[in-house]
Write a protein that holds these residues in place. Structure first.
Motif, PDB file in Angstrom:
ATOM      1  N   LEU A 144       0.825  -1.204   0.000  1.00  0.00           N
ATOM      2  CA  LEU A 144       0.000   0.000   0.000  1.00  0.00           C
ATOM      3  C   LEU A 144       0.862   1.258   0.000  1.00  0.00           C
ATOM      4  O   LEU A 144       0.619   2.201  -0.765  1.00  0.00           O
ATOM      5  CB  LEU A 144      -0.929  -0.009   1.210  1.00  0.00           C
ATOM      6  N   ILE A 145       1.886   1.278   0.847  1.00  0.00           N
ATOM      7  CA  ILE A 145       2.779   2.433   0.874  1.00  0.00           C
ATOM      8  C   ILE A 145       3.520   2.565  -0.453  1.00  0.00           C
ATOM      9  O   ILE A 145       3.664   3.663  -0.999  1.00  0.00           O
ATOM     10  CB  ILE A 145       3.785   2.298   2.039  1.00  0.00           C
ATOM     11  N   GLY A 146       3.999   1.437  -0.990  1.00  0.00           N
ATOM     12  CA  GLY A 146       4.701   1.473  -2.261  1.00  0.00           C
ATOM     13  C   GLY A 146       3.819   1.936  -3.404  1.00  0.00           C
ATOM     14  O   GLY A 146       4.251   2.714  -4.268  1.00  0.00           O
ATOM     15  N   ALA A 147       2.562   1.481  -3.434  1.00  0.00           N
ATOM     16  CA  ALA A 147       1.632   1.891  -4.488  1.00  0.00           C
ATOM     17  C   ALA A 147       1.346   3.380  -4.404  1.00  0.00           C
ATOM     18  O   ALA A 147       1.260   4.070  -5.431  1.00  0.00           O
ATOM     19  CB  ALA A 147       0.339   1.096  -4.384  1.00  0.00           C
ATOM     20  N   ARG A 148       1.220   3.883  -3.187  1.00  0.00           N
ATOM     21  CA  ARG A 148       0.973   5.318  -3.000  1.00  0.00           C
ATOM     22  C   ARG A 148       2.149   6.133  -3.538  1.00  0.00           C
ATOM     23  O   ARG A 148       1.971   7.121  -4.243  1.00  0.00           O
ATOM     24  CB  ARG A 148       0.735   5.599  -1.522  1.00  0.00           C
ATOM     25  N   ASP A 149       3.385   5.708  -3.204  1.00  0.00           N
ATOM     26  CA  ASP A 149       4.558   6.449  -3.654  1.00  0.00           C
ATOM     27  C   ASP A 149       4.774   6.289  -5.162  1.00  0.00           C
ATOM     28  O   ASP A 149       5.257   7.208  -5.829  1.00  0.00           O
ATOM     29  CB  ASP A 149       5.792   5.985  -2.886  1.00  0.00           C
ATOM     30  N   PHE A 150       4.408   5.124  -5.709  1.00  0.00           N
ATOM     31  CA  PHE A 150       4.527   4.926  -7.147  1.00  0.00           C
ATOM     32  C   PHE A 150       3.567   5.849  -7.892  1.00  0.00           C
ATOM     33  O   PHE A 150       3.912   6.463  -8.911  1.00  0.00           O
ATOM     34  CB  PHE A 150       4.246   3.468  -7.501  1.00  0.00           C
ATOM     35  N   ALA A 151       2.334   5.957  -7.376  1.00  0.00           N
ATOM     36  CA  ALA A 151       1.339   6.837  -8.003  1.00  0.00           C
ATOM     37  C   ALA A 151       1.752   8.297  -7.915  1.00  0.00           C
ATOM     38  O   ALA A 151       1.451   9.094  -8.814  1.00  0.00           O
ATOM     39  CB  ALA A 151      -0.025   6.631  -7.345  1.00  0.00           C
ATOM     40  N   ALA A 152       2.465   8.644  -6.830  1.00  0.00           N
ATOM     41  CA  ALA A 152       2.889  10.034  -6.659  1.00  0.00           C
ATOM     42  C   ALA A 152       4.055  10.385  -7.566  1.00  0.00           C
ATOM     43  O   ALA A 152       4.343  11.571  -7.781  1.00  0.00           O
ATOM     44  CB  ALA A 152       3.264  10.290  -5.202  1.00  0.00           C
TER      45      ALA A 152
END
Length: 310
Positions: A144-152
């Protein structure tokens, strides 16, 4: 890990106070690292060098007969442990240059779950349904944290991956330490392993274009602070707590580290975590909590502490 009976001169307040102080001390690592105006490899190298110097000196003075008794196999395990510790600091400290304190500490704190996984693979230690659930929770929070940072966009995802690598390498360090520490004292083990890790990081500068000197006086004070507060004070107090409290209890108490690190980062660094970081970090911390409860269920309860004799 065996649980030793507390000494008669150690009070309940002193033991729990030391544990709280240890958690607070280690929580300052991430914010202090962000204040050091130096490459991540240099921060890792000097932090461990400053911490290893007094510990190695103490080990050479008090543990010389013990050191002389080590076999080649034992020295090999100490080398592996030291290299894993060096890589842990190198990857985790580097992660703080790319992602936020909240994301980095939430991900690197998953190391107890990786310890459980590696202990199952390498030491054939049983992993129950709670252990599997803990691993799933930690992985879910990390994704979840990785997906958030990838989207950002940007480099935050790279920082997340480095933090996870730091957690995995710390797990290797702890699993190897669990095997080696059965036949040696804590002081000797830490003195040798910290020295190996410091030497490895210093030698690494010969292969990369990263300065070791030329920093501001403020940065040198920060590096000394990292060695003194999170490393020597924080980790020493946590290790001392395990003498009187169960390892799972200390692991659960250590969950205060990412919470406090995130709190310090708000006023000092202006980093306010968003809801995705909070949820992802929360899932990871719940996973560590579940794992600790599973380990506690398989250990005898800690002995009652006796009041200090005034």
């Amino acid at each position: 890990m065996s649980i030793q009976a507390p000494r008669a001169d150690v009070s309940r307040a002193r033991v729990y106070g030391g544990l709280v102080l240890g958690v607070v001390a280690v929580s300052w690592a991430a914010p202090l690292i962000r204040f050091a105006e130096a490459p991540s490899l240099a921060i890792s190298a000097w932090r461990l060098t400053f911490a290893a110097a007094p510990l190695l000196a103490l080990a050479l003075v008090r543990g010389r007969p013990e050191l002389a008794s080590f076999s080649v196999r034992t020295w090999g395990w100490l080398l592996v442990s030291g290299l894993a510790l060096a890589l842990h600091f190198a990857t985790w400290i580097a992660s703080l240059q790319y992602t936020t304190v909240a994301s980095s500490v939430a991900l690197v704190t998953t190391q107890p779950v990786w310890v459980t996984l590696f202990a199952w693979l390498a030491l054939s230690e049983r992993v129950g349904s709670r252990g599997v659930a803990a691993l799933v929770l930690c992985l879910s929070g990390s994704v979840l944290i990785g997906a958030r940072d990838f989207a950002a966009g940007g480099t935050a995802l790279w920082g997340d991956l480095l933090a996870v690598a730091g957690a995995i390498l710390a797990a290797v360090y702890f699993v190897v330490g669990r095997r080696v520490r059965e036949s040696m004292s804590l002081g000797t083990y830490v003195g040798v392993v910290y020295a190996v890790a410091a030497a490895a990081l210093m030698l690494a500068h010969g292969f990369v274009d990263s300065p070791l000197t030329g920093f501001s006086s403020r940065t040198w004070w920060v590096l000394l602070g990292l060695a003194l507060v999170p490393q020597l004070i924080g980790h020493s107090l946590l290790n001392a707590s395990v003498r009187h409290l169960s390892a799972p209890f200390v692991a659960v108490a250590s969950l205060g580290e990412p919470v406090l690190s995130t709190l310090w980062a708000v006023p000092l660094l202006g980093e306010t975590p968003d809801w995705v970081q909070l949820v992802g970090g929360g899932l990871a911390l719940v996973g560590v909590l579940v794992m600790s409860r599973d380990e506690a269920a398989r250990q005898p309860p800690p002995p009652d502490m006796v009041p200090a004799a005034d």
